[in-house]
Design a protein around this motif. Structure first.
Motif, mmCIF file in Angstrom:
data_model
loop_
_atom_site.group_PDB
_atom_site.id
_atom_site.type_symbol
_atom_site.label_atom_id
_atom_site.label_comp_id
_atom_site.label_asym_id
_atom_site.label_seq_id
_atom_site.Cartn_x
_atom_site.Cartn_y
_atom_site.Cartn_z
ATOM 1 N N ILE A 105 32.024 72.932 40.233
ATOM 2 C CA ILE A 105 31.481 72.258 41.089
ATOM 3 C C ILE A 105 30.294 73.061 41.401
ATOM 4 O O ILE A 105 30.211 74.125 41.617
ATOM 5 N N TRP A 106 29.070 72.321 41.261
ATOM 6 C CA TRP A 106 27.853 73.085 41.397
ATOM 7 C C TRP A 106 26.970 72.456 42.596
ATOM 8 O O TRP A 106 26.497 71.367 42.499
ATOM 9 N N ALA A 107 26.964 73.113 43.698
ATOM 10 C CA ALA A 107 26.433 72.617 45.070
ATOM 11 C C ALA A 107 24.946 73.492 45.108
ATOM 12 O O ALA A 107 24.976 74.835 45.087
ATOM 13 N N ASP A 108 23.854 73.000 44.853
ATOM 14 C CA ASP A 108 22.551 73.743 44.738
ATOM 15 C C ASP A 108 21.515 72.531 45.136
ATOM 16 O O ASP A 108 21.649 71.386 44.556
ATOM 17 N N GLN A 109 20.314 73.145 45.709
ATOM 18 C CA GLN A 109 19.270 71.925 45.881
ATOM 19 C C GLN A 109 18.694 71.825 44.402
ATOM 20 O O GLN A 109 17.936 70.845 44.272
ATOM 21 N N HIS A 110 18.782 72.802 43.295
ATOM 22 C CA HIS A 110 18.229 72.432 41.994
ATOM 23 C C HIS A 110 19.344 72.026 41.197
ATOM 24 O O HIS A 110 20.574 72.248 41.401
ATOM 25 N N GLY A 111 18.791 71.641 39.881
ATOM 26 C CA GLY A 111 19.904 71.324 39.041
ATOM 27 C C GLY A 111 20.282 72.393 37.976
ATOM 28 O O GLY A 111 21.312 72.294 37.690
ATOM 29 N N ASP A 112 19.231 73.441 37.849
ATOM 30 C CA ASP A 112 19.420 74.631 37.062
ATOM 31 C C ASP A 112 19.917 73.963 35.617
ATOM 32 O O ASP A 112 20.721 74.699 35.036
ATOM 33 N N LEU A 113 19.318 72.963 35.053
ATOM 34 C CA LEU A 113 19.782 72.267 34.073
ATOM 35 C C LEU A 113 18.513 72.404 32.900
ATOM 36 O O LEU A 113 18.663 71.529 31.979
ATOM 37 N N ASN A 114 17.636 73.153 33.305
ATOM 38 C CA ASN A 114 16.675 73.446 32.161
ATOM 39 C C ASN A 114 17.138 74.011 30.993
ATOM 40 O O ASN A 114 18.317 74.904 30.954
ATOM 41 N N THR A 115 16.456 74.066 29.947
ATOM 42 C CA THR A 115 16.710 74.987 28.563
ATOM 43 C C THR A 115 15.512 75.444 28.385
ATOM 44 O O THR A 115 14.310 75.257 28.783
ATOM 45 N N PRO A 116 15.319 76.542 27.223
ATOM 46 C CA PRO A 116 14.288 77.295 27.004
ATOM 47 C C PRO A 116 13.205 75.956 26.393
ATOM 48 O O PRO A 116 11.984 76.333 26.286
ATOM 49 N N GLU A 117 13.901 75.051 25.794
ATOM 50 C CA GLU A 117 12.920 74.012 25.338
ATOM 51 C C GLU A 117 12.208 73.103 26.344
ATOM 52 O O GLU A 117 11.136 72.653 26.204
#
Length: 278
Positions: A105-117
């Motif tokens: 479960i990831w509760a966060d205002q951000h997705g934190d789903l970027n990658t280096p690319e």
């Protein structure tokens, strides 16, 4: 319940800097007392300084994960429930590894789903959930003791409202379960259908509505009030087996009235009571 609180006081590789001050501030704000008064047996472990003296963001970030994984595993082996207090969200990769979690479960205002690319800023913590899901930093994550990436179909993203275009695209193409607090019943039903048996709960405190509670410098309108997040977290904990919790991203410099620590204490007490009574 027997609880072990694990302190990981780092922010972007810096020890006790920025959000790395949050774990100690939560303890100083009475968190242990609040849990103890509720009848819990609480111990505190601090990973201290890790890595080398250069405090390089990437190397140190993963060194923190390695240390946290070890402390979490020790806690579980001793029959204790692990609660990690972290500056950065990436630290959840270490908690997931130590717990052998198969869902998150990831509760966060951000997705934190970027990658280096896809990252525009190169901010490692903006890749935290992507790392947990095995979408980037695979060799570094794979070196964390016990780490296995979590299948995106076993990931629930709660109240994320500040996503980059690349993150939005990724959420559309991956089977990540996205929800608001009000929809957690349907989200956990999907999680159970995906076979989740050991669920880690990650709570980035900036998920809250900043008008109600500001935990750090990142401010995006919307988000739940503290009571709404507590209710949603407890509903999740009642529906699926939570094996550990991370609380991250508290910077006391943005909390002049010290509103955050007692609210975290209330949140964790309600959560632990729900987990204990499940």
């Amino acid at each position: 319940m027997k609880l072990t609180i694990i302190l990981a006081s780092y922010d972007s590789g810096h020890y006790h800097g920025g959000m790395g001050q949050g774990p100690d501030a939560l303890i100083a704000g009475g968190l242990v007392d609040a849990l103890t008064m509720a009848g819990h047996d609480v111990t505190v472990e601090d990973i201290g300084r890790v890595g080398d003296a250069q405090e390089r963001e990437i190397a140190t970030g993963f060194a923190v994960c390695n240390a946290v994984s070890g402390e979490v595993r020790i806690a579980i082996d001793r029959g204790r429930f692990p609660i990690v207090l972290a500056g950065n969200c990436l630290t959840s990769a270490g908690a997931v590894a130590g717990e052998g979690a198969d869902a998150i479960i990831w509760a966060d205002q951000h997705g934190d789903l970027n990658t280096p690319e896809t990252s525009t800023y190169g901010f490692l913590d903006g890749m935290a959930l992507a790392t947990v899901l095995g979408l980037c930093w695979r060799p570094m994550a794979g070196a964390i003791p016990g780490f296995k990436p979590i299948d995106p179909s076993r990931c629930v993203l709660v109240n994320a409202r500040d996503l980059d275009p690349a993150e939005e695209k990724l959420v559309e193409t991956q089977p990540i379960i996205r929800t608001e607090c009000a929809g957690v019943a349907q989200a956990t039903a999907k999680l159970k259908a995906a076979g989740a048996e050991r669920v880690h709960m990650h709570l980035d405190l900036d998920v809250h509505d900043p008008e109600e509670l500001q935990a750090n410098r990142y401010v995006t309108p919307g988000g739940p009030e503290p009571e709404q997040l507590r209710d949603a977290a407890c509903a999740i904990a009642l529906a699926v087996p939570i094996v550990g919790i991370t609380v991250s991203a508290y910077d006391p410099a943005f909390d002049a009235k010290a509103d955050v620590p007692p609210l975290v204490g209330q949140l964790l007490n309600d959560l632990i009571a729900t987990i204990e009574g499940r």
